[in-house]
Design a protein around this motif. Structure first.
Motif, PDB file in Angstrom:
ATOM      1  N   GLN A 247      40.649  45.365  36.699  1.00 58.85           N
ATOM      2  CA  GLN A 247      40.311  44.784  37.997  1.00 58.85           C
ATOM      3  C   GLN A 247      39.113  43.840  37.910  1.00 58.85           C
ATOM      4  N   VAL A 248      38.124  44.182  37.078  1.00 63.98           N
ATOM      5  CA  VAL A 248      36.930  43.347  36.996  1.00 63.98           C
ATOM      6  C   VAL A 248      37.220  42.039  36.277  1.00 63.98           C
ATOM      7  N   VAL A 249      37.925  42.082  35.161  1.00 66.32           N
ATOM      8  CA  VAL A 249      38.200  40.847  34.403  1.00 66.32           C
ATOM      9  C   VAL A 249      39.060  39.900  35.234  1.00 66.32           C
ATOM     10  N   LEU A 250      40.078  40.421  35.894  1.00 64.21           N
ATOM     11  CA  LEU A 250      40.937  39.555  36.713  1.00 64.21           C
ATOM     12  C   LEU A 250      40.131  38.866  37.801  1.00 64.21           C
ATOM     13  N   ASN A 251      39.247  39.607  38.452  1.00 60.71           N
ATOM     14  CA  ASN A 251      38.412  39.018  39.499  1.00 60.71           C
ATOM     15  C   ASN A 251      37.417  38.030  38.911  1.00 60.71           C
ATOM     16  N   ALA A 252      36.807  38.396  37.790  1.00 62.76           N
ATOM     17  CA  ALA A 252      35.770  37.549  37.188  1.00 62.76           C
ATOM     18  C   ALA A 252      36.318  36.191  36.792  1.00 62.76           C
ATOM     19  N   LYS A 253      37.587  36.139  36.386  1.00 67.54           N
ATOM     20  CA  LYS A 253      38.180  34.860  35.996  1.00 67.54           C
ATOM     21  C   LYS A 253      38.895  34.161  37.152  1.00 67.54           C
ATOM     22  N   MET A 254      39.683  34.907  37.921  1.00 65.97           N
ATOM     23  CA  MET A 254      40.667  34.261  38.782  1.00 65.97           C
ATOM     24  C   MET A 254      40.339  34.252  40.270  1.00 65.97           C
ATOM     25  N   ARG A 255      39.272  34.960  40.698  1.00 65.82           N
ATOM     26  CA  ARG A 255      38.966  34.918  42.128  1.00 65.82           C
ATOM     27  C   ARG A 255      38.783  33.480  42.578  1.00 65.82           C
ATOM     28  N   ARG A 256      37.868  32.765  41.933  1.00 60.28           N
ATOM     29  CA  ARG A 256      37.717  31.326  42.127  1.00 60.28           C
ATOM     30  C   ARG A 256      37.352  30.740  40.776  1.00 60.28           C
ATOM     31  N   VAL A 257      38.243  29.972  40.211  1.00 59.59           N
ATOM     32  CA  VAL A 257      38.032  29.483  38.839  1.00 59.59           C
ATOM     33  C   VAL A 257      37.033  28.337  38.778  1.00 59.59           C
ATOM     34  N   SER A 258      36.721  27.710  39.926  1.00 56.92           N
ATOM     35  CA  SER A 258      35.891  26.507  39.911  1.00 56.92           C
ATOM     36  C   SER A 258      34.414  26.776  40.145  1.00 56.92           C
ATOM     37  N   VAL A 259      34.005  28.046  40.292  1.00 55.39           N
ATOM     38  CA  VAL A 259      32.594  28.345  40.537  1.00 55.39           C
ATOM     39  C   VAL A 259      31.882  28.599  39.213  1.00 55.39           C
ATOM     40  N   GLY A 261      30.008  30.935  38.325  1.00 58.02           N
ATOM     41  CA  GLY A 261      29.976  32.326  37.906  1.00 58.02           C
ATOM     42  C   GLY A 261      31.303  32.849  37.390  1.00 58.02           C
ATOM     43  N   ALA A 262      32.309  31.994  37.284  1.00 53.49           N
ATOM     44  CA  ALA A 262      33.600  32.430  36.745  1.00 53.49           C
ATOM     45  C   ALA A 262      33.474  32.703  35.247  1.00 53.49           C
ATOM     46  N   THR A 263      34.051  33.809  34.789  1.00 54.13           N
ATOM     47  CA  THR A 263      34.047  34.119  33.358  1.00 54.13           C
ATOM     48  C   THR A 263      34.875  33.088  32.609  1.00 54.13           C
ATOM     49  N   GLU A 264      34.326  32.568  31.511  1.00 56.94           N
ATOM     50  CA  GLU A 264      35.030  31.576  30.701  1.00 56.94           C
ATOM     51  C   GLU A 264      35.442  32.132  29.336  1.00 56.94           C
ATOM     52  N   THR A 265      34.772  33.200  28.881  1.00 50.01           N
ATOM     53  CA  THR A 265      35.131  33.831  27.605  1.00 50.01           C
ATOM     54  C   THR A 265      35.155  35.339  27.778  1.00 50.01           C
ATOM     55  N   LEU A 266      36.222  35.962  27.260  1.00 48.17           N
ATOM     56  CA  LEU A 266      36.352  37.409  27.233  1.00 48.17           C
ATOM     57  C   LEU A 266      36.127  37.887  25.806  1.00 48.17           C
ATOM     58  N   LEU A 267      35.160  38.785  25.635  1.00 54.01           N
ATOM     59  CA  LEU A 267      34.871  39.388  24.340  1.00 54.01           C
ATOM     60  C   LEU A 267      35.348  40.837  24.369  1.00 54.01           C
ATOM     61  N   SER A 341      25.275  29.804  27.877  1.00 49.53           N
ATOM     62  CA  SER A 341      24.363  28.860  28.528  1.00 49.53           C
ATOM     63  C   SER A 341      23.241  29.570  29.275  1.00 49.53           C
ATOM     64  N   GLY A 342      23.140  30.894  29.108  1.00 48.77           N
ATOM     65  CA  GLY A 342      22.067  31.631  29.763  1.00 48.77           C
ATOM     66  C   GLY A 342      22.292  31.873  31.235  1.00 48.77           C
ATOM     67  N   HIS A 343      23.523  31.811  31.689  1.00 53.61           N
ATOM     68  CA  HIS A 343      23.838  31.934  33.114  1.00 53.61           C
ATOM     69  C   HIS A 343      24.101  33.388  33.499  1.00 53.61           C
ATOM     70  N   THR A 344      25.316  33.886  33.223  1.00 54.51           N
ATOM     71  CA  THR A 344      25.711  35.226  33.666  1.00 54.51           C
ATOM     72  C   THR A 344      26.610  35.877  32.627  1.00 54.51           C
ATOM     73  N   ALA A 376      27.539  36.370  40.835  1.00 44.90           N
ATOM     74  CA  ALA A 376      26.405  35.471  40.582  1.00 44.90           C
ATOM     75  C   ALA A 376      26.278  34.519  41.767  1.00 44.90           C
ATOM     76  N   ASP A 377      25.688  34.996  42.836  1.00 41.06           N
ATOM     77  CA  ASP A 377      25.637  34.243  44.092  1.00 41.06           C
ATOM     78  C   ASP A 377      24.505  34.798  44.948  1.00 41.06           C
ATOM     79  N   GLY A 378      23.682  33.919  45.493  1.00 36.87           N
ATOM     80  CA  GLY A 378      22.547  34.363  46.284  1.00 36.87           C
ATOM     81  C   GLY A 378      22.942  35.167  47.504  1.00 36.87           C
ATOM     82  N   GLY A 379      24.048  34.792  48.141  1.00 38.66           N
ATOM     83  CA  GLY A 379      24.504  35.548  49.292  1.00 38.66           C
ATOM     84  C   GLY A 379      24.844  36.975  48.915  1.00 38.66           C
TER      85      GLY A 379
END
Length: 420
Positions: A247-259, A261-267, A341-344, A376-379
């Motif tokens: 559930q977490v990986v699917l959300n991390a990548k596919m909830r919104r791919v253009s933000v 905070g979207a996951t770009e690499t799965l280890l 990149s030191g983001h999330t 990864a969002d201030g709100g």
């Protein structure tokens, strides 16, 4: 000197004067301005949507993609969301004047570290007109004046929003010059803003794509707060619960791919890969995500494309995910250190010791345990909103809300002490 140069300098000087007045205003006045802004956005919905329709028509005439037009488009629901976001920021505790620390050293002085505004912020952003309201609200709450420069594609929408901002400031007895939107689409205005306008701009904040942020970081003559890329990672530790991982990986990548905070690499840990990766990959592919993996990952997931070296350093902002099998937690941390990149970054595990070790050694702005990187969002952090995510190691780091848009000063109280 050009006419634009003179106009930009005038904007800077007026912003500097307004910053002083805004910083000295009582917290209640800033709250009243935000409340008026929230109400005004809702009341001006028709005018804002009409301006946005002109922006969308121009964007279609210019051949912009529907994906970009969707980022630009406002709807009644989106205008209402803007108004609600401002109302939330109005409810955030006013940061100015708050004591961060207070102590008395051996010399008997009473020393306090106190929050103050930064001064004048230059905010440069693209496409999303809602940033006009978000940035204005956060700057008002934090007592900073702002010079806003939106993308030319959302200029009419932003002008309509900025008009409401000015009315709200005036209604609260605050200077309308505290929030100024650069009204010209002339790209040369960006260069003038990056120059710092003869020292009137204290901080530049870019919010947009890689090319915009790179230009700001390269040309700025004032400090810059921002991030270049969001190369975010999710790491499946061998101790991960499979249901949580799915559930977490699917959300991390596919909830919104253009933000960002979207996951770009799965280890994925080698010891847990056979158990974890195939079902996680199946969920992703069923949702329309293209997977690109190293040989070990491809051996476990038929149909996964081959990853190239460039994939490990690509912020896709699209339904594409790179996948690598790592030996252990140290291997995951090493990959993140070399390619991130030191983001999330996030770890998925039921092993509390592994979670704490990951959180301790990964040096990114945000580190999550058993949660999606899309938080990864201030709100979501309870800041009411954000002006962006900072990957800087100086000043603010992570989501930048009103509190992070302040600096501090020392107030020292004595009883006639002199230094020997």
């Amino acid at each position: 000197m050009s006419d634009l140069h003179d106009r930009m300098l005038d904007i800077g000087r007026r912003a500097r004067a307004a910053a002083h007045a805004l910083a000295q205003a009582p917290a209640q006045a800033r709250t009243e301005a935000l409340t008026a802004l929230s109400r005004g956005l809702a009341e001006a919905q028709d005018a804002i949507l009409a301006a946005n329709a002109r922006d969308i028509a121009a964007a279609r005439d210019a051949g912009l993609s529907e994906a970009l037009i969707d980022r630009l488009a406002l709807t009644p629901a989106r205008v209402q969301a803007m108004a609600e976001a401002v109302a939330t920021i109005a409810d955030v505790a006013d940061p100015l004047g708050a004591e961060l620390a207070r102590w008395t050293p051996a010399n008997g002085l009473d020393i306090a570290r106190v929050r103050t505004p930064i001064g004048v912020l230059g905010v440069i952003y693209e496409s999303r007109p809602n940033v006009t309201a978000d940035a204005a609200a956060l700057c008002i709450r934090s007592g900073n004046a702002a010079i806003l420069r939106c993308g030319s594609d959302c200029l009419q929408s932003s002008l309509a929003i900025a008009q409401v901002v000015g009315q709200a400031l005036s209604a609260a007895g605050l200077p309308a010059d505290a929030i100024q939107l650069i009204a010209t689409p002339d790209r040369a205005a960006v260069g003038h803003l990056l120059s710092g306008l003869e020292g009137t701009v204290d901080l530049l904040i870019p919010r947009g794509g890689k090319s915009l942020v790179a230009r700001v970081q390269a040309e700025a003559r004032a400090p810059v707060l921002g991030h270049l890329e969001g190369l975010c990672h999710t790491y499946l530790h061998q101790g991960a619960d499979l249901d949580v991982a799915r559930q977490v990986v699917l959300n991390a990548k596919m909830r919104r791919v253009s933000v960002c905070g979207a996951t770009e690499t799965l280890l994925v840990d080698r010891a847990g890969a056979e158990r974890l990766l195939p079902p996680v990959a199946a969920d992703l592919m069923a949702a329309g995500c293209e997977l690109r993996g190293d040989p070990a990952a491809r051996a476990l997931v038929p149909g996964m494309a081959e990853a190239t070296e460039a994939d490990w350093t690509t912020e896709y902002l699209a339904p594409i995910l790179s996948v690598r099998i790592v030996e252990d937690l140290n291997g995951a941390v090493d990959h993140i250190r070399r390619h991130g990149s030191g983001h999330t970054e996030a770890i998925i595990t039921a092993d509390a010791d592994a979670a704490e070790r990951f959180a301790a050694v990964v040096d990114s702005a945000i580190v999550l345990v058993n949660a999606s990187t899309q938080f990864a969002d201030g709100g979501e952090f309870g800041f009411g909103g954000e002006i962006g995510i900072s990957t800087s190691r100086l000043h603010a780091r992570g989501p930048v809300g009103a509190e992070q848009l302040t600096t501090y000063k020392y107030v020292v109280r004595g009883q006639g002490q002199t230094r020997p």
